[in-house]
Design an enzyme around this catalytic site. Structure first.
Site, PDB file in Angstrom:
ATOM      1  N   LYS A  15       0.817  -1.215   0.064  1.00  0.00           N
ATOM      2  CA  LYS A  15       0.064  -0.087  -0.119  1.00  0.00           C
ATOM      3  C   LYS A  15       1.007   1.153  -0.063  1.00  0.00           C
ATOM      4  O   LYS A  15       0.663   2.115  -0.809  1.00  0.00           O
ATOM      5  CB  LYS A  15      -0.925  -0.059   1.326  1.00  0.00           C
ATOM      6  CG  LYS A  15      -1.886  -1.363   1.211  1.00  0.00           C
ATOM      7  CD  LYS A  15      -2.848  -1.014   2.318  1.00  0.00           C
ATOM      8  CE  LYS A  15      -2.373  -1.135   3.707  1.00  0.00           C
ATOM      9  NZ  LYS A  15      -1.666  -2.247   4.326  1.00  0.00           N
ATOM     10  N   ARG A  90      -9.272   0.468   8.966  1.00  0.00           N
ATOM     11  CA  ARG A  90      -9.141  -0.859   9.536  1.00  0.00           C
ATOM     12  C   ARG A  90     -10.012  -1.687  10.311  1.00  0.00           C
ATOM     13  O   ARG A  90      -9.512  -2.841  10.493  1.00  0.00           O
ATOM     14  CB  ARG A  90      -7.598  -1.110  10.197  1.00  0.00           C
ATOM     15  CG  ARG A  90      -6.351  -1.152   9.627  1.00  0.00           C
ATOM     16  CD  ARG A  90      -5.147  -0.963  10.352  1.00  0.00           C
ATOM     17  NE  ARG A  90      -3.944  -1.681  10.006  1.00  0.00           N
ATOM     18  CZ  ARG A  90      -2.944  -0.985   9.417  1.00  0.00           C
ATOM     19  NH1 ARG A  90      -3.083   0.153   8.985  1.00  0.00           N
ATOM     20  NH2 ARG A  90      -1.707  -1.490   9.399  1.00  0.00           N
ATOM     21  N   ARG A 124      11.586  -6.083   4.585  1.00  0.00           N
ATOM     22  CA  ARG A 124      11.426  -4.706   4.345  1.00  0.00           C
ATOM     23  C   ARG A 124      12.355  -3.779   4.844  1.00  0.00           C
ATOM     24  O   ARG A 124      12.554  -3.747   6.113  1.00  0.00           O
ATOM     25  CB  ARG A 124       9.998  -4.612   4.635  1.00  0.00           C
ATOM     26  CG  ARG A 124       9.504  -2.816   4.234  1.00  0.00           C
ATOM     27  CD  ARG A 124       7.946  -2.986   4.332  1.00  0.00           C
ATOM     28  NE  ARG A 124       7.268  -2.888   5.473  1.00  0.00           N
ATOM     29  CZ  ARG A 124       5.896  -3.025   5.751  1.00  0.00           C
ATOM     30  NH1 ARG A 124       5.270  -2.877   4.460  1.00  0.00           N
ATOM     31  NH2 ARG A 124       5.245  -2.859   6.805  1.00  0.00           N
ATOM     32  N   ARG A 152      11.426  -1.425  10.447  1.00  0.00           N
ATOM     33  CA  ARG A 152      10.431  -1.052  11.296  1.00  0.00           C
ATOM     34  C   ARG A 152      10.492  -1.902  12.398  1.00  0.00           C
ATOM     35  O   ARG A 152      10.721  -3.204  12.267  1.00  0.00           O
ATOM     36  CB  ARG A 152       9.122  -0.872  10.802  1.00  0.00           C
ATOM     37  CG  ARG A 152       8.731   0.278  10.162  1.00  0.00           C
ATOM     38  CD  ARG A 152       7.563   0.454   9.380  1.00  0.00           C
ATOM     39  NE  ARG A 152       6.299  -0.354   9.908  1.00  0.00           N
ATOM     40  CZ  ARG A 152       4.997  -0.376   9.437  1.00  0.00           C
ATOM     41  NH1 ARG A 152       4.791   0.136   8.436  1.00  0.00           N
ATOM     42  NH2 ARG A 152       4.238  -1.081   9.991  1.00  0.00           N
ATOM     43  N   ARG A 163       0.149  -9.204  13.402  1.00  0.00           N
ATOM     44  CA  ARG A 163      -0.613  -8.254  12.449  1.00  0.00           C
ATOM     45  C   ARG A 163      -1.464  -9.035  11.360  1.00  0.00           C
ATOM     46  O   ARG A 163      -2.651  -8.444  11.063  1.00  0.00           O
ATOM     47  CB  ARG A 163       0.431  -7.339  11.740  1.00  0.00           C
ATOM     48  CG  ARG A 163       1.087  -6.515  12.758  1.00  0.00           C
ATOM     49  CD  ARG A 163       2.448  -5.839  12.095  1.00  0.00           C
ATOM     50  NE  ARG A 163       2.477  -5.122  11.307  1.00  0.00           N
ATOM     51  CZ  ARG A 163       3.306  -4.861  10.261  1.00  0.00           C
ATOM     52  NH1 ARG A 163       4.690  -5.013  10.641  1.00  0.00           N
ATOM     53  NH2 ARG A 163       3.204  -3.956   9.255  1.00  0.00           N
TER      54      ARG A 163
END
Ligand code: AMP
Length: 210
Positions: A15, A90, A124, A152, A163
């Site tokens: 996203k 969400r 990532r 992160r 998650r």
């Protein structure tokens, strides 16, 4: 062209990566609740400290906090012609609140299977200066920015699983909610970044008349 767009999908669907293309195409500002929360954590605000506990555990931050952030963000002048929501809403209560304060014209769902997500998220990396997102294998950063890249804190394998669980139980039901309202467009996110980007761009052009 004054409505808003929602970029929808599991964590790691791409996203944030695809948001830049939509911003370039539409001129709408990107509104990422994840980025807003990380800014609050960094700034050391009380809300940031509260949110951090949920974020580090891979859980959703309470709706009241998120809705407050969005209400405030939408009062800014750059939001008058709609925005690009990234990572919001969400939950169904968040979507219901949003429906009361903004017009959502298009919901673009980027679909990626769970096994691909874990590999993506763990590799990532983010450039803290520009916010650009890279992947150690799939989208390596240019060598001049490599040394400043960060991972992160919630991009570890254990947190990703939490998650994903939050996504499937609390967020995924929103796809049907938006589909019933005729707003959902699904895109296969399990293909090279540029192909996903082309599909996202087509979806925006078809639904937003740009
Ligand atoms: P993201 O950068 O979108 O992956 O968000 C990182 C984390 O921030 C999530 O795992 C949640 O803990 C929190 N978060 C971001 N957006 C929301 C939201 N709309 N509702 C609840 N929690 C959120």
């Amino acid at each position: 062209m004054s409505g808003s767009i929602v970029l929808f999908g599991p964590p790691g669907a791409g996203k944030g990566t695809q948001a830049g293309r939509i911003v370039d195409l539409t001129g709408k500002p990107q509104v990422s609740t994840g980025d807003m929360l990380r800014t609050a954590v960094k700034a050391g605000t009380k809300m940031g400290a509260e949110a951090k506990v949920y974020m580090d555990a891979g859980l959703l931050v309470p709706d009241s906090v998120i809705i407050g952030l969005i209400e405030e963000r939408l009062t800014q002048s750059d939001a008058v012609n709609g925005v690009l929501f990234d990572g919001f809403p969400r939950t169904i209560p968040q979507a219901e609140s949003l429906a009361n304060i903004a017009v959502v014209e298009s919901v673009i769902s980027i679909e990626v299977p769970d096994d691909a997500i874990v590999e993506r998220i763990v590799g990532r990396r983010m450039d803290p200066e520009t916010g650009d997102i890279y992947h150690i294998t799939f989208n390596p950063a240019p060598s001049e920015v490599e040394s400043r890249l960060i991972q992160r804190k919630d991009d570890t394998e254990d947190t990703v699983r939490a998650r994903l669980e939050a996504y499937h139980t609390q967020t995924a039901p929103l796809a049907a909610w938006y589909s019933e309202r005729g707003l959902l467009i699904s895109i296969d996110g399990n293909q090279p970044i540029n192909q996903v980007g082309d599909a996202v761009e087509d979806a925006v052009r078809t639904t937003m008349s740009v």
